[in-house]
Motif scaffolding. Structure first.
Motif, PDB file in Angstrom:
ATOM      1  N   VAL A 299     -21.227 -39.733   9.445  1.00 35.35           N
ATOM      2  CA  VAL A 299     -21.598 -38.526   8.711  1.00 35.35           C
ATOM      3  C   VAL A 299     -21.594 -37.350   9.676  1.00 35.35           C
ATOM      4  O   VAL A 299     -21.611 -37.530  10.887  1.00 35.35           O
ATOM      5  N   CYS A 300     -21.527 -36.151   9.141  1.00 35.36           N
ATOM      6  CA  CYS A 300     -21.804 -34.989   9.972  1.00 35.36           C
ATOM      7  C   CYS A 300     -22.463 -33.920   9.110  1.00 35.36           C
ATOM      8  O   CYS A 300     -22.566 -34.058   7.896  1.00 35.36           O
ATOM      9  N   LEU A 301     -22.929 -32.883   9.757  1.00 32.30           N
ATOM     10  CA  LEU A 301     -23.725 -31.871   9.071  1.00 32.30           C
ATOM     11  C   LEU A 301     -22.855 -30.906   8.284  1.00 32.30           C
ATOM     12  O   LEU A 301     -21.741 -30.584   8.690  1.00 32.30           O
ATOM     13  N   GLU A 302     -23.384 -30.442   7.173  1.00 30.41           N
ATOM     14  CA  GLU A 302     -22.708 -29.390   6.408  1.00 30.41           C
ATOM     15  C   GLU A 302     -22.651 -28.134   7.260  1.00 30.41           C
ATOM     16  O   GLU A 302     -23.540 -27.881   8.081  1.00 30.41           O
ATOM     17  N   LYS A 303     -21.609 -27.329   7.019  1.00 32.55           N
ATOM     18  CA  LYS A 303     -21.461 -26.130   7.833  1.00 32.55           C
ATOM     19  C   LYS A 303     -22.646 -25.180   7.667  1.00 32.55           C
ATOM     20  O   LYS A 303     -23.137 -24.603   8.627  1.00 32.55           O
TER      21      LYS A 303
ATOM     22  N   CYS B 231     -25.686 -25.867   7.009  1.00 30.82           N
ATOM     23  CA  CYS B 231     -26.842 -26.400   7.713  1.00 30.82           C
ATOM     24  C   CYS B 231     -26.734 -26.117   9.213  1.00 30.82           C
ATOM     25  O   CYS B 231     -27.702 -25.739   9.874  1.00 30.82           O
ATOM     26  N   LYS B 232     -25.511 -26.287   9.721  1.00 35.50           N
ATOM     27  CA  LYS B 232     -25.278 -26.022  11.143  1.00 35.50           C
ATOM     28  C   LYS B 232     -25.494 -24.551  11.464  1.00 35.50           C
ATOM     29  O   LYS B 232     -26.071 -24.215  12.492  1.00 35.50           O
TER      30      LYS B 232
ATOM     31  N   ALA C 105     -27.425 -22.476   9.917  1.00 34.36           N
ATOM     32  CA  ALA C 105     -28.860 -22.179   9.886  1.00 34.36           C
ATOM     33  C   ALA C 105     -29.533 -22.643  11.178  1.00 34.36           C
ATOM     34  O   ALA C 105     -30.353 -21.932  11.765  1.00 34.36           O
ATOM     35  N   MET C 106     -29.150 -23.841  11.626  1.00 35.32           N
ATOM     36  CA  MET C 106     -29.694 -24.370  12.886  1.00 35.32           C
ATOM     37  C   MET C 106     -29.364 -23.454  14.051  1.00 35.32           C
ATOM     38  O   MET C 106     -30.191 -23.205  14.922  1.00 35.32           O
ATOM     39  N   LYS C 107     -28.127 -22.972  14.045  1.00 35.57           N
ATOM     40  CA  LYS C 107     -27.669 -22.099  15.122  1.00 35.57           C
ATOM     41  C   LYS C 107     -28.520 -20.844  15.190  1.00 35.57           C
ATOM     42  O   LYS C 107     -28.901 -20.399  16.265  1.00 35.57           O
TER      43      LYS C 107
ATOM     44  N   ASP D 230     -31.603 -20.399  14.161  1.00 32.98           N
ATOM     45  CA  ASP D 230     -32.938 -20.696  14.688  1.00 32.98           C
ATOM     46  C   ASP D 230     -32.912 -20.942  16.191  1.00 32.98           C
ATOM     47  O   ASP D 230     -33.789 -20.472  16.916  1.00 32.98           O
ATOM     48  N   LEU D 231     -31.911 -21.692  16.621  1.00 31.66           N
ATOM     49  CA  LEU D 231     -31.855 -22.022  18.048  1.00 31.66           C
ATOM     50  C   LEU D 231     -31.565 -20.768  18.884  1.00 31.66           C
ATOM     51  O   LEU D 231     -32.160 -20.572  19.943  1.00 31.66           O
TER      52      LEU D 231
ATOM     53  N   ALA E 152     -34.692 -18.971  19.408  1.00 32.03           N
ATOM     54  CA  ALA E 152     -35.520 -19.650  20.412  1.00 32.03           C
ATOM     55  C   ALA E 152     -34.981 -19.415  21.818  1.00 32.03           C
ATOM     56  O   ALA E 152     -35.746 -19.237  22.766  1.00 32.03           O
ATOM     57  N   ILE E 153     -33.647 -19.414  21.939  1.00 27.23           N
ATOM     58  CA  ILE E 153     -33.046 -19.189  23.263  1.00 27.23           C
ATOM     59  C   ILE E 153     -33.396 -17.797  23.770  1.00 27.23           C
ATOM     60  O   ILE E 153     -33.754 -17.610  24.934  1.00 27.23           O
TER      61      ILE E 153
ATOM     62  N   VAL F 272     -36.918 -17.725  24.975  1.00 30.43           N
ATOM     63  CA  VAL F 272     -37.081 -18.405  26.262  1.00 30.43           C
ATOM     64  C   VAL F 272     -36.599 -17.520  27.406  1.00 30.43           C
ATOM     65  O   VAL F 272     -37.228 -17.416  28.451  1.00 30.43           O
TER      66      VAL F 272
ATOM     67  N   ILE G  81     -25.251 -26.894  19.389  1.00 35.25           N
ATOM     68  CA  ILE G  81     -25.022 -27.199  17.975  1.00 35.25           C
ATOM     69  C   ILE G  81     -23.569 -27.581  17.726  1.00 35.25           C
ATOM     70  O   ILE G  81     -23.285 -28.573  17.073  1.00 35.25           O
TER      71      ILE G  81
ATOM     72  N   ASP H  32     -23.582 -32.878  15.259  1.00 30.88           N
ATOM     73  CA  ASP H  32     -23.061 -33.933  14.394  1.00 30.88           C
ATOM     74  C   ASP H  32     -23.338 -35.314  14.972  1.00 30.88           C
ATOM     75  O   ASP H  32     -23.726 -36.230  14.251  1.00 30.88           O
TER      76      ASP H  32
ATOM     77  N   GLN I 152     -32.997 -30.829  14.820  1.00 34.40           N
ATOM     78  CA  GLN I 152     -33.426 -29.472  15.157  1.00 34.40           C
ATOM     79  C   GLN I 152     -34.575 -29.506  16.169  1.00 34.40           C
ATOM     80  O   GLN I 152     -34.563 -28.770  17.155  1.00 34.40           O
TER      81      GLN I 152
ATOM     82  N   TYR J 108     -14.103 -31.657   2.472  1.00 28.61           N
ATOM     83  CA  TYR J 108     -13.928 -30.341   1.845  1.00 28.61           C
ATOM     84  C   TYR J 108     -12.480 -30.160   1.390  1.00 28.61           C
ATOM     85  O   TYR J 108     -11.557 -30.689   1.996  1.00 28.61           O
TER      86      TYR J 108
END
Lengths: 86, 183
Positions: free
Chosen positions: A63-67, A69-70, A72-74, A76-77, A80-81, A84, B12, B17, B38, B147
């Motif tokens: 599996v891998c993450l939906e774009k 979702c990625k 959104a993670m980016k 947030d990160l 945070a970066i 820091v 990321i 993944d 995360q 996709y």
């Protein structure tokens, strides 16, 4: 690709073969690919490897993450970066 | 002597993944897996100074993730009131440190790891990592996420013929790589 063309070149055959792996090829494309494979050993080999790759990946159930979702993670990160490094 | 550098900006794209795939096979819930991944990145960011560069970034992140997964199971266990959780630190010096700050064991290669390395998913991800990032991204979107061509073209702003060229190169490289390491 115009219709009623029975002979295709190898790169075209490979392209159709790639599409077949994703069920994106039309019936006509599949027919002329099959014709090509009858006389072209190199493309037969490519088709075989290509199908094996598709099978292997399906079997692995990876599996891998939906774009979205990625992304959104980016976001947030990144935040945070910046915190820091400040 | 550090052989590996750390660059959180790339995490990321490079590892999410892989980490997600690793987590989902252990917690079996996509939302929880996403949260754990995360959390792992945040924890990694906090304890970046502990990264000695002896292991690869990915190995290091996985060692953090493993602890996150253990913590997760401890938490749901204690919610049920069935388990008593005691965290014992091995040395008194670092008593009270957060778990993620204690992660720096680059040679953390257990039998379990060795077994996992032989798993197919790992072999595939190892091969994906050798591809140029763009190729890997397109390949994953098309092959793993399934996709439609159009959707990918819109998302990444490329043409359909671009996409097929990228897919062709990626498939050829992946088939070669897996042939060497798996088939």
């Amino acid at each position: 690709m115009s219709k009623f063309k029975f002979k295709i070149k190898c790169d075209e055959a490979n392209h159709v073969c790639d599409k077949t792996q994703y069920e994106d090829a039309s019936l006509w494309e599949k027919i002329i690919l099959s014709l090509h494979l009858i006389y072209c050993r190199a493309c037969r080999k490519y088709s075989k490897n290509n199908a094996t790759l598709t099978e292997t990946i399906a079997k692995s159930e990876i599996v891998c993450l939906e774009k979205s979702c990625k992304d959104a993670m980016k976001k947030d990160l990144d935040k945070a970066i910046r915190e820091v490094s400040n | 002597m550090p052989n590996h550098v750390i660059d959180p900006n790339q995490w990321i794209d490079r590892y999410s993944d892989y980490l997600y795939n690793y987590t989902i096979s252990r917690v079996n819930d996509s939302n929880i897996a996403q949260d754990l991944v995360q959390d792992t990145f945040f924890a990694g960011l906090k304890s970046m100074k502990n990264f000695k560069g002896e292991a690869s970034e990915r190995t290091w992140l996985i060692s953090i993730l493993k602890r996150k997964i253990i913590d997760y199971y401890r938490k749901i266990n204690s919610n049920k009131g069935k388990a008593e959780v005691r965290i014992n630190y091995s040395d008194s010096e670092s008593e009270g440190d957060w778990l993620e700050e204690r992660v720096a064991d680059p040679f953390d290669k257990t039998a379990e790891d060795t077994m996992q390395n032989t798993e197919l998913g790992d072999a595939i991800y190892n091969c994906l990592e050798k591809l140029p990032p763009k190729q890997a991204e397109v390949f994953k979107m098309k092959t793993i996420l399934g996709y439609e061509t159009e959707v990918i073209c819109n998302e990444l702003n490329i043409t359909a013929s671009n996409l097929w060229v990228i897919i062709h190169r990626a498939r050829t490289a992946m088939a070669d790589c897996l042939k060497e390491n798996w088939f």
